[in-house]
Design an enzyme around this catalytic site. Structure first.
Site, PDB file in Angstrom:
ATOM      1  CG  ASN A 210      -3.318 -15.892 -17.879  1.00  0.00           C
ATOM      2  OD1 ASN A 210      -4.121 -15.699 -18.792  1.00  0.00           O
ATOM      3  ND2 ASN A 210      -2.532 -16.965 -17.834  1.00  0.00           N
TER       4      ASN A 210
ATOM      5  CD  GLU B 249      -1.773 -19.603 -20.631  1.00  0.00           C
ATOM      6  OE1 GLU B 249      -2.199 -18.488 -20.276  1.00  0.00           O
ATOM      7  OE2 GLU B 249      -2.163 -20.666 -20.126  1.00  0.00           O
TER       8      GLU B 249
ATOM      9  CG  ASP C 238      -8.417 -21.923 -27.893  1.00  0.00           C
ATOM     10  OD1 ASP C 238      -9.602 -22.212 -28.115  1.00  0.00           O
ATOM     11  OD2 ASP C 238      -8.082 -21.043 -27.074  1.00  0.00           O
TER      12      ASP C 238
ATOM     13  CG  HIS D 262      -5.253 -16.980 -21.759  1.00  0.00           C
ATOM     14  ND1 HIS D 262      -5.139 -17.981 -20.812  1.00  0.00           N
ATOM     15  CD2 HIS D 262      -6.540 -17.043 -22.189  1.00  0.00           C
ATOM     16  CE1 HIS D 262      -6.299 -18.592 -20.676  1.00  0.00           C
ATOM     17  NE2 HIS D 262      -7.163 -18.043 -21.499  1.00  0.00           N
TER      18      HIS D 262
HETATM   19  C1  GLP Z   1      -9.976 -20.204 -22.170  1.00  0.00           C
HETATM   20  C2  GLP Z   1      -9.912 -20.193 -23.714  1.00  0.00           C
HETATM   21  C3  GLP Z   1     -10.018 -18.804 -24.240  1.00  0.00           C
HETATM   22  C4  GLP Z   1     -11.092 -18.084 -23.470  1.00  0.00           C
HETATM   23  C5  GLP Z   1     -10.601 -17.819 -22.077  1.00  0.00           C
HETATM   24  C6  GLP Z   1     -11.642 -17.226 -21.147  1.00  0.00           C
HETATM   25  O1  GLP Z   1      -8.942 -20.870 -21.579  1.00  0.00           O
HETATM   26  N1  GLP Z   1      -8.774 -20.819 -24.302  1.00  0.00           N
HETATM   27  O2  GLP Z   1     -10.254 -18.835 -25.652  1.00  0.00           O
HETATM   28  O3  GLP Z   1     -11.387 -16.863 -24.088  1.00  0.00           O
HETATM   29  O4  GLP Z   1      -9.984 -18.945 -21.524  1.00  0.00           O
HETATM   30  O5  GLP Z   1     -12.591 -18.174 -20.795  1.00  0.00           O
HETATM   31  P1  GLP Z   1     -13.964 -17.824 -20.068  1.00  0.00           P
HETATM   32  O6  GLP Z   1     -14.800 -17.134 -21.098  1.00  0.00           O
HETATM   33  O7  GLP Z   1     -14.542 -19.150 -19.682  1.00  0.00           O
HETATM   34  O8  GLP Z   1     -13.631 -16.952 -18.939  1.00  0.00           O
END
Ligand code: GLP
Length: 244
Positions: free
Chosen positions: A136, A143, A67, A138
């Site tokens: 959440n 989402e 992403d 995702h």
């Molecule tokens: C972000 C990214 C995801 C990531 C997730 C968790 O928003 N788009 O690809 O896996 O949220 O992030 P973190 O590892 O900082 O908790």
């Protein structure tokens, strides 16, 4: 869904780096699906260390990131392109032409998404997909919703995600409201998936992921239908699972 419990973040990072190293050893010209966020930083640090120690080469590997924030140019300090350069790409021998990250400034986002999916398909699909876990549920930026999308698409970020990700921006107002993310199709077609969750803040969603049935309201639960998924939880992320 195979669940592996790591004692701490370092061990989680070692396990993920080892999975990538094993995959690349078997498939030197394989295709990696890569994630951003705080969780895989230790994995990338460990891969860089192993590369510098001569233990792994990414020379012939192709990568597709999950992403990118929509509205951020590639060289923005908070773009996922910058993140990948800083945390992994500049430390290893990867070929820049084989790196793929959605563009945050594509004028025609739909056309860009179709092209991104075509490139993934042309590369033979993802061999090993690394995933983080959103608070959440995702995955990528898919989402929670009543329906999830198969293909790459432009997504409106949820308030919860905007709030969670604001820790990397000067203020919540600076967090982009949209992102381009690969859809569930490309993730699902990955031959192997390694999902990482670390820290206390992930304990509630990690417990929900393990206990819940498959629901689009927790996109990560769809992984329960995939034949080769390993979820690596460190002690804190597993703390909502007393059986762990
Ligand atoms: C972000 C990214 C995801 C990531 C997730 C968790 O928003 N788009 O690809 O896996 O949220 O992030 P973190 O590892 O900082 O908790």
């Amino acid at each position: 869904m195979n669940i592996v419990y790591a004692s701490d973040y370092d061990e989680l990072s070692q396990i993920a780096a080892q999975a990538i190293q094993d995959y690349v050893r078997e498939h030197p010209d394989g295709v990696l699906g890569l994630a951003t966020g705080d969780t895989p930083i230790g994995t990338y640090r460990e891969l860089a260390r192993r590369h510098q120690a001569g233990e792994i080469s990414l020379r012939s590997v192709t990568t597709f990131n999950l992403d990118e924030y929509y509205g951020l140019p590639a060289d923005h300090p908070q773009s996922y392109r910058t993140y990948m350069t800083e945390h992994l790409f500049r430390h290893v021998d990867i070929d820049g032409d084989r790196i793929h990250i959605p563009s945050g400034v594509a004028a025609d986002a739909d056309a860009h998404c179709r092209e991104y999916d075509r490139k993934i398909a042309d590369a033979g699909g993802i061999g090993l997909q690394l995933l983080g876990l959103g608070g959440n549920g995702h995955i990528g930026f898919n989402e929670p919703d009543v329906e999830l999308k198969e293909g790459s698409h432009l997504v409106q970020l949820s308030d919860e995600t905007i709030r969670a990700n604001s820790r990397n921006f000067a203020s919540v107002d600076e967090v982009p409201r949209q992102a381009i993310t690969v859809g569930l199709g490309a993730i699902f077609r990955a031959r192997k998936i390694v999902m990482l969750a670390s820290g206390k803040a992930k304990a509630p969603i990690a417990a929900q992921l393990v206990r819940s049935g498959v629901t689009t309201q927790i996109p990560a639960t769809l992984l329960k239908l995939h034949p080769d998924v390993t979820v690596v939880l460190d002690k804190e992320a597993a703390s909502g699972l007393p059986e762990a």
